[in-house]
Design a protein around this motif. Structure first.
Motif, PDB file in Angstrom:
ATOM      1  N   ASP A  19       0.840  -0.776   0.039  1.00 22.43           N
ATOM      2  CA  ASP A  19       0.097   0.072   0.300  1.00 22.43           C
ATOM      3  C   ASP A  19       0.847   1.157  -0.099  1.00 22.43           C
ATOM      4  O   ASP A  19       1.122   1.662   0.742  1.00 22.43           O
ATOM      5  CB  ASP A  19      -1.195  -0.073   0.847  1.00 22.43           C
ATOM      6  CG  ASP A  19      -1.649   0.741   1.360  1.00 22.43           C
ATOM      7  OD1 ASP A  19      -2.402   1.772   0.289  1.00 22.43           O
ATOM      8  OD2 ASP A  19      -3.265   0.587   1.988  1.00 22.43           O
ATOM      9  N   GLU A  20       1.569   1.848  -1.262  1.00 24.86           N
ATOM     10  CA  GLU A  20       1.801   3.271  -0.953  1.00 24.86           C
ATOM     11  C   GLU A  20       1.226   4.062  -0.284  1.00 24.86           C
ATOM     12  O   GLU A  20       1.872   4.579   0.045  1.00 24.86           O
ATOM     13  CB  GLU A  20       2.619   2.974  -2.725  1.00 24.86           C
ATOM     14  CG  GLU A  20       2.757   4.604  -3.283  1.00 24.86           C
ATOM     15  CD  GLU A  20       4.455   3.852  -2.703  1.00 24.86           C
ATOM     16  OE1 GLU A  20       5.301   4.810  -2.131  1.00 24.86           O
ATOM     17  OE2 GLU A  20       5.163   2.799  -2.419  1.00 24.86           O
ATOM     18  N   PRO A  21       0.179   4.495  -0.563  1.00 28.73           N
ATOM     19  CA  PRO A  21      -0.252   5.788   0.198  1.00 28.73           C
ATOM     20  C   PRO A  21       0.066   5.508   2.097  1.00 28.73           C
ATOM     21  O   PRO A  21       0.586   6.362   3.178  1.00 28.73           O
ATOM     22  CB  PRO A  21      -2.136   5.938   0.110  1.00 28.73           C
ATOM     23  CG  PRO A  21      -1.955   5.340  -1.869  1.00 28.73           C
ATOM     24  CD  PRO A  21      -1.010   4.218  -1.425  1.00 28.73           C
ATOM     25  N   LYS A  22      -0.047   4.204   2.074  1.00 29.36           N
ATOM     26  CA  LYS A  22      -0.040   3.875   3.388  1.00 29.36           C
ATOM     27  C   LYS A  22       1.545   3.583   4.150  1.00 29.36           C
ATOM     28  O   LYS A  22       1.881   4.457   4.792  1.00 29.36           O
ATOM     29  CB  LYS A  22      -0.636   2.656   4.242  1.00 29.36           C
ATOM     30  CG  LYS A  22      -2.315   2.886   3.807  1.00 29.36           C
ATOM     31  CD  LYS A  22      -2.314   1.397   4.190  1.00 29.36           C
ATOM     32  CE  LYS A  22      -4.160   1.472   4.871  1.00 29.36           C
ATOM     33  NZ  LYS A  22      -4.783  -0.025   5.605  1.00 29.36           N
ATOM     34  N   VAL A  23       2.718   3.724   3.022  1.00 29.09           N
ATOM     35  CA  VAL A  23       3.671   3.218   2.728  1.00 29.09           C
ATOM     36  C   VAL A  23       4.350   4.941   3.256  1.00 29.09           C
ATOM     37  O   VAL A  23       4.867   5.804   4.101  1.00 29.09           O
ATOM     38  CB  VAL A  23       4.810   3.119   2.342  1.00 29.09           C
ATOM     39  CG1 VAL A  23       6.282   3.236   1.793  1.00 29.09           C
ATOM     40  CG2 VAL A  23       4.401   1.899   2.304  1.00 29.09           C
ATOM     41  N   GLU A  24       3.816   5.769   2.196  1.00 28.37           N
ATOM     42  CA  GLU A  24       4.112   6.985   2.933  1.00 28.37           C
ATOM     43  C   GLU A  24       3.620   8.388   3.719  1.00 28.37           C
ATOM     44  O   GLU A  24       4.872   8.769   4.427  1.00 28.37           O
ATOM     45  CB  GLU A  24       2.951   8.158   1.230  1.00 28.37           C
ATOM     46  CG  GLU A  24       3.741   7.919   0.345  1.00 28.37           C
ATOM     47  CD  GLU A  24       3.027   8.656  -1.078  1.00 28.37           C
ATOM     48  OE1 GLU A  24       2.701   9.297  -0.945  1.00 28.37           O
ATOM     49  OE2 GLU A  24       3.377   7.513  -2.231  1.00 28.37           O
ATOM     50  N   PHE A  25       2.630   7.478   4.163  1.00 28.35           N
ATOM     51  CA  PHE A  25       1.284   8.388   5.282  1.00 28.35           C
ATOM     52  C   PHE A  25       2.919   7.824   7.218  1.00 28.35           C
ATOM     53  O   PHE A  25       3.014   8.620   7.485  1.00 28.35           O
ATOM     54  CB  PHE A  25      -0.044   7.609   5.908  1.00 28.35           C
ATOM     55  CG  PHE A  25      -0.432   8.008   7.414  1.00 28.35           C
ATOM     56  CD1 PHE A  25      -0.722   9.450   7.313  1.00 28.35           C
ATOM     57  CD2 PHE A  25      -0.530   7.276   8.703  1.00 28.35           C
ATOM     58  CE1 PHE A  25      -1.200  10.069   8.123  1.00 28.35           C
ATOM     59  CE2 PHE A  25      -0.593   7.672   9.326  1.00 28.35           C
ATOM     60  CZ  PHE A  25      -1.361   9.130   9.946  1.00 28.35           C
ATOM     61  N   LEU A  26       2.795   6.122   7.054  1.00 24.96           N
ATOM     62  CA  LEU A  26       3.829   5.844   7.865  1.00 24.96           C
ATOM     63  C   LEU A  26       5.875   6.232   7.552  1.00 24.96           C
ATOM     64  O   LEU A  26       6.028   7.022   9.175  1.00 24.96           O
ATOM     65  CB  LEU A  26       3.860   4.102   7.535  1.00 24.96           C
ATOM     66  CG  LEU A  26       5.693   3.784   8.008  1.00 24.96           C
ATOM     67  CD1 LEU A  26       5.072   3.388   9.542  1.00 24.96           C
ATOM     68  CD2 LEU A  26       5.592   2.363   7.842  1.00 24.96           C
ATOM     69  N   TYR A  27       5.837   6.999   6.787  1.00 25.29           N
ATOM     70  CA  TYR A  27       7.664   7.370   6.581  1.00 25.29           C
ATOM     71  C   TYR A  27       6.981   9.310   7.403  1.00 25.29           C
ATOM     72  O   TYR A  27       7.877   9.573   7.628  1.00 25.29           O
ATOM     73  CB  TYR A  27       8.155   7.603   5.314  1.00 25.29           C
ATOM     74  CG  TYR A  27       8.622   6.339   5.039  1.00 25.29           C
ATOM     75  CD1 TYR A  27       9.562   6.085   6.140  1.00 25.29           C
ATOM     76  CD2 TYR A  27       8.295   5.169   4.158  1.00 25.29           C
ATOM     77  CE1 TYR A  27      10.926   4.606   5.645  1.00 25.29           C
ATOM     78  CE2 TYR A  27       9.163   4.614   4.405  1.00 25.29           C
ATOM     79  CZ  TYR A  27      10.215   3.966   4.985  1.00 25.29           C
ATOM     80  OH  TYR A  27      10.352   3.256   5.081  1.00 25.29           O
ATOM     81  N   ARG A  28       5.911   9.715   6.949  1.00 23.77           N
ATOM     82  CA  ARG A  28       5.395  11.189   7.798  1.00 23.77           C
ATOM     83  C   ARG A  28       5.291  11.262   9.002  1.00 23.77           C
ATOM     84  O   ARG A  28       5.687  11.771   9.304  1.00 23.77           O
ATOM     85  CB  ARG A  28       4.201  11.800   7.051  1.00 23.77           C
ATOM     86  CG  ARG A  28       4.126  12.721   6.285  1.00 23.77           C
ATOM     87  CD  ARG A  28       2.733  13.499   5.792  1.00 23.77           C
ATOM     88  NE  ARG A  28       1.748  12.647   5.862  1.00 23.77           N
ATOM     89  CZ  ARG A  28       1.349  12.067   4.370  1.00 23.77           C
ATOM     90  NH1 ARG A  28       2.075  12.062   3.375  1.00 23.77           N
ATOM     91  NH2 ARG A  28       0.198  11.091   4.697  1.00 23.77           N
ATOM     92  N   CYS A  29       4.679   9.857   9.228  1.00 31.34           N
ATOM     93  CA  CYS A  29       4.855   9.399  11.013  1.00 31.34           C
ATOM     94  C   CYS A  29       5.809   9.267  11.288  1.00 31.34           C
ATOM     95  O   CYS A  29       6.242  10.179  12.160  1.00 31.34           O
ATOM     96  CB  CYS A  29       3.721   8.477  11.621  1.00 31.34           C
ATOM     97  SG  CYS A  29       1.953   8.535  11.042  1.00 31.34           S
ATOM     98  N   ILE A  30       6.822   8.824  11.079  1.00 27.99           N
ATOM     99  CA  ILE A  30       8.359   8.150  11.755  1.00 27.99           C
ATOM    100  C   ILE A  30       8.789   9.923  11.566  1.00 27.99           C
ATOM    101  O   ILE A  30       9.844   9.970  12.530  1.00 27.99           O
ATOM    102  CB  ILE A  30       8.713   7.648  10.541  1.00 27.99           C
ATOM    103  CG1 ILE A  30       8.495   5.868  11.302  1.00 27.99           C
ATOM    104  CG2 ILE A  30      10.250   7.245  10.772  1.00 27.99           C
ATOM    105  CD1 ILE A  30       8.544   4.868   9.914  1.00 27.99           C
ATOM    106  N   SER A  31       9.081  10.424  10.385  1.00 25.60           N
ATOM    107  CA  SER A  31       9.389  12.041  10.115  1.00 25.60           C
ATOM    108  C   SER A  31       9.065  12.793  11.646  1.00 25.60           C
ATOM    109  O   SER A  31      10.231  14.050  11.786  1.00 25.60           O
ATOM    110  CB  SER A  31       9.433  12.330   9.222  1.00 25.60           C
ATOM    111  OG  SER A  31       8.095  12.751   8.616  1.00 25.60           O
TER     112      SER A  31
END
Length: 156
Positions: A91-103
């Motif tokens: 899930d690419e959108p969830k991956v992007e959200f995950l990395y946003r959360c990590i940042s």
């Protein structure tokens, strides 16, 4: 290992780690490239005191932190393993959200979870961040809990 083999194995991992810090593909790519320039330059001096991966990830972390310092800003401040794997694979959108959360996590937590996502052993993570292995284990659990809450709050 030759430099070419090292690059082939570690480039995707270093890039993802840089994305966790910078949350910008161009900046992450630049820092990952800078990391491998340093690896190339210093490979003859590598003393095998740690694994090559640990050494490369430490260079990468330092490069990210230097860039954050240059920018004079910090990025904005338990996911069960199956959910992590599903997100990262499907899930690419969830991956992007995950990395946003990590940042948005504090610096040490970003380092820990980025290395955990790269499947580094907790013993290696402990060496990189200078914590005990049990402390790293506890922090990973707490970080996953924080990320799970963020996913639940955003209905993901």
């Amino acid at each position: 290992m030759t430099f070419e083999e090292i690059y082939k194995v570690y480039w995707p991992k270093v890039y993802r780690q840089c994305m966790g810090y910078m949350n910008d593909p161009d900046t992450a790519k630049d820092i990952a490239q800078d990391t491998f320039i340093k690896v190339w330059q210093h490979l003859p001096k590598f003393r095998n005191e740690s694994s090559i991966g640990t050494w490369i990830f430490r260079i990468s972390v330092n490069s990210c932190l230097r860039q954050i310092g240059k920018d004079n800003k910090m990025p904005k401040s338990e996911l069960p393993n199956e959910i992590f794997e599903e997100i990262l694979v499907n899930d690419e959108p969830k991956v992007e959200f995950l990395y946003r959360c990590i940042s948005e996590l504090p610096e040490v937590e970003r380092i820990i979870i980025s290395l955990e996502l790269e499947e580094l052993k907790q013993k290696e993570i402990a060496k990189i961040v200078g914590l005990s292995e049990s402390n790293v284990r506890v922090r990973i659990h707490r970080i996953k809990e924080k990320l799970t809450k963020k996913f639940q709050q955003h209905g993901r």
